[in-house]
Enzyme design. Structure first.
Site, PDB file in Angstrom:
ATOM      1  CB  ALA A  25      -0.970  -0.004   1.180  1.00 50.33           C
TER       2      ALA A  25
ATOM      3  CG  HIS B 233       5.859   2.891   1.771  1.00 52.04           C
ATOM      4  ND1 HIS B 233       4.511   3.125   1.684  1.00 52.04           N
ATOM      5  CD2 HIS B 233       6.029   2.135   2.884  1.00 52.04           C
ATOM      6  CE1 HIS B 233       3.887   2.528   2.681  1.00 52.04           C
ATOM      7  NE2 HIS B 233       4.776   1.929   3.441  1.00 52.04           N
TER       8      HIS B 233
ATOM      9  CD  GLN C  34       4.126  -5.760  11.410  1.00 54.08           C
ATOM     10  OE1 GLN C  34       5.135  -6.323  10.987  1.00 54.08           O
ATOM     11  NE2 GLN C  34       3.943  -4.469  11.261  1.00 54.08           N
TER      12      GLN C  34
ATOM     13  CD  GLN D 143      12.073  11.373  12.861  1.00 54.27           C
ATOM     14  OE1 GLN D 143      13.008  11.841  12.219  1.00 54.27           O
ATOM     15  NE2 GLN D 143      11.189  12.118  13.507  1.00 54.27           N
ATOM     16  CE  LYS D 144       3.862   6.333   9.550  1.00 51.94           C
ATOM     17  NZ  LYS D 144       2.668   5.827  10.243  1.00 51.94           N
TER      18      LYS D 144
ATOM     19  CG  MET E  84       2.256  10.954   3.191  1.00 51.09           C
ATOM     20  SD  MET E  84       2.923  10.674   1.562  1.00 51.09           S
ATOM     21  CE  MET E  84       2.502  12.236   0.794  1.00 51.09           C
TER      22      MET E  84
HETATM   23  P1  AMP Z   1       4.800   0.059   6.547  1.00 47.81           P
HETATM   24  O1  AMP Z   1       4.515  -0.369   5.140  1.00 47.81           O
HETATM   25  O2  AMP Z   1       3.753   0.931   7.128  1.00 47.81           O
HETATM   26  O3  AMP Z   1       5.240  -1.075   7.425  1.00 47.81           O
HETATM   27  O4  AMP Z   1       6.067   1.010   6.443  1.00 47.81           O
HETATM   28  C1  AMP Z   1       7.257   0.590   5.830  1.00 47.81           C
HETATM   29  C2  AMP Z   1       8.338   1.582   6.119  1.00 47.81           C
HETATM   30  O5  AMP Z   1       7.968   2.862   5.607  1.00 47.81           O
HETATM   31  C3  AMP Z   1       8.577   1.767   7.631  1.00 47.81           C
HETATM   32  O6  AMP Z   1       9.968   1.847   7.858  1.00 47.81           O
HETATM   33  C4  AMP Z   1       7.883   3.064   7.913  1.00 47.81           C
HETATM   34  O7  AMP Z   1       8.438   3.762   9.000  1.00 47.81           O
HETATM   35  C5  AMP Z   1       8.128   3.824   6.623  1.00 47.81           C
HETATM   36  N1  AMP Z   1       7.142   4.899   6.485  1.00 47.81           N
HETATM   37  C6  AMP Z   1       5.797   4.799   6.609  1.00 47.81           C
HETATM   38  N2  AMP Z   1       5.221   6.008   6.503  1.00 47.81           N
HETATM   39  C7  AMP Z   1       6.219   6.904   6.312  1.00 47.81           C
HETATM   40  C8  AMP Z   1       6.278   8.319   6.143  1.00 47.81           C
HETATM   41  N3  AMP Z   1       5.192   9.060   6.144  1.00 47.81           N
HETATM   42  N4  AMP Z   1       7.490   8.887   5.969  1.00 47.81           N
HETATM   43  C9  AMP Z   1       8.619   8.128   5.969  1.00 47.81           C
HETATM   44  N5  AMP Z   1       8.627   6.793   6.131  1.00 47.81           N
HETATM   45  C10 AMP Z   1       7.457   6.187   6.306  1.00 47.81           C
END
Ligand code: AMP
Length: 287
Positions: A32, A37, A61, A148-149, A184
């Site tokens: 997604a 990302h 998780q 860092q989010k 985001m």
């Molecule tokens: P997820 O698909 O939500 O598991 O996120 C995958 C990676 O993308 C993780 O390292 C998150 O911290 C990073 N990520 C998600 N949202 C953001 C964002 N708005 N800005 C920067 N990195 C993000």
């Protein structure tokens, strides 16, 4: 762009790339994909010669009453985005590839895993640490990119990498935001138009805290009160936590200092959102 579904093929690709003198980068995601990302992918493309992005909605998780079943899955759009970025490999394993029948081995980062998001989502960081360890073992990356989010996740993974002596360098990328400031997130698509407006309170609260720090306030309780006051006009947004912590240990601090993490999590309807910033020395920097 190659799509790989098995651990053995991923490892073969990575080893060959390294033999050829390439630096291998890995960007773990749950798909997604959005511009947050993609910022990680671009950092990986800049810092590495061969880049793999994993897309895996990791069941361990998610808690029993969480959104695993409805988590957005946008495979075709994700692949088109990654292809356009020049990604070499998409690793998209089936659940049974990552968790073979009878799988009984987990990675538990004690202490850290029960703080912040780990407190409201018991077992969440155990699942995260386990899957990321598995991805590292499979892909053997030189560098891995995280946002860092998810700042508490970063702390858990840094501890895990240090404790297990894993030969990978973690690269942490700044928070990418919508033009109006909302961080985001793949979960933003759950929000109704009204909730989307309400969700802005997280960033507003952090901005108010950052302004208080800039004005000289360092007391964590006072800063938390500033954040809480910002939420007062949004009774439909339920605060999960407002925390000022040491970013390495996730332990609360009494006085904030440069490098500390100020983080909020809140429920907007049934959607749980996160945001944070790292306190900086000069001007407080919203990541
Ligand atoms: P997820 O698909 O939500 O598991 O996120 C995958 C990676 O993308 C993780 O390292 C998150 O911290 C990073 N990520 C998600 N949202 C953001 C964002 N708005 N800005 C920067 N990195 C993000």
């Amino acid at each position: 762009m190659r799509v790989i579904q098995t651990i053995s093929e991923l490892r073969q690709w990575s080893r060959l790339a390294r033999q050829q003198g390439n630096v291998v980068g890995l960007v773990p995601t749950m798909g997604a994909l959005h511009a947050g990302h993609i910022s990680l992918v671009r950092e990986a493309k800049t810092g590495c010669d061969a880049v793999a992005v994993s897309i895996f909605v990791n069941p361990t998780q998610f808690g029993p009453n969480e959104d695993l079943a409805k988590y957005p899955r946008t495979w075709d759009a994700d692949c088109a985005l990654l292809e356009a970025e020049g990604v070499d490999v998409v690793f998209a394993p089936m659940v049974e590839e990552v968790y073979p029948p009878g799988a009984a081995t987990f990675v538990e980062v004690e202490g850290l895993s029960s703080r912040l998001d780990g407190q409201s989502r018991p077992g969440h960081f155990r699942g995260v640490a386990t899957v990321v360890a598995k991805l590292f073992i499979a892909a053997e990356p030189d560098r891995a990119y995280f946002g860092q989010k998810d700042a508490a996740q970063v702390a858990v993974l840094r501890r895990m990498v240090a404790d297990l002596g894993l030969p990978v360098q973690l690269e942490i990328c700044p928070i990418v935001r919508e033009p109006d400031g909302l961080a985001m997130s793949s979960r933003n698509r759950y929000l109704s138009a009204e909730e989307r407006q309400r969700a802005l309170v997280l960033k507003r609260a952090l901005d108010a805290v950052a302004a208080a720090i800039a004005a000289g306030e360092r007391d964590a309780e006072a800063l938390q009160a500033v954040a809480r006051a910002s939420f007062a006009d949004q009774p439909l947004v339920k605060i999960d936590y407002i925390a000022a912590v040491n970013w390495a240990t996730l332990e609360p601090v009494e006085q904030v200092r440069a490098g500390d993490l100020f983080a909020v999590a809140a429920w907007v309807g049934t959607t749980r959102l996160l945001d944070n910033f790292i306190v900086s020395n000069e001007s407080p920097q919203l990541g």
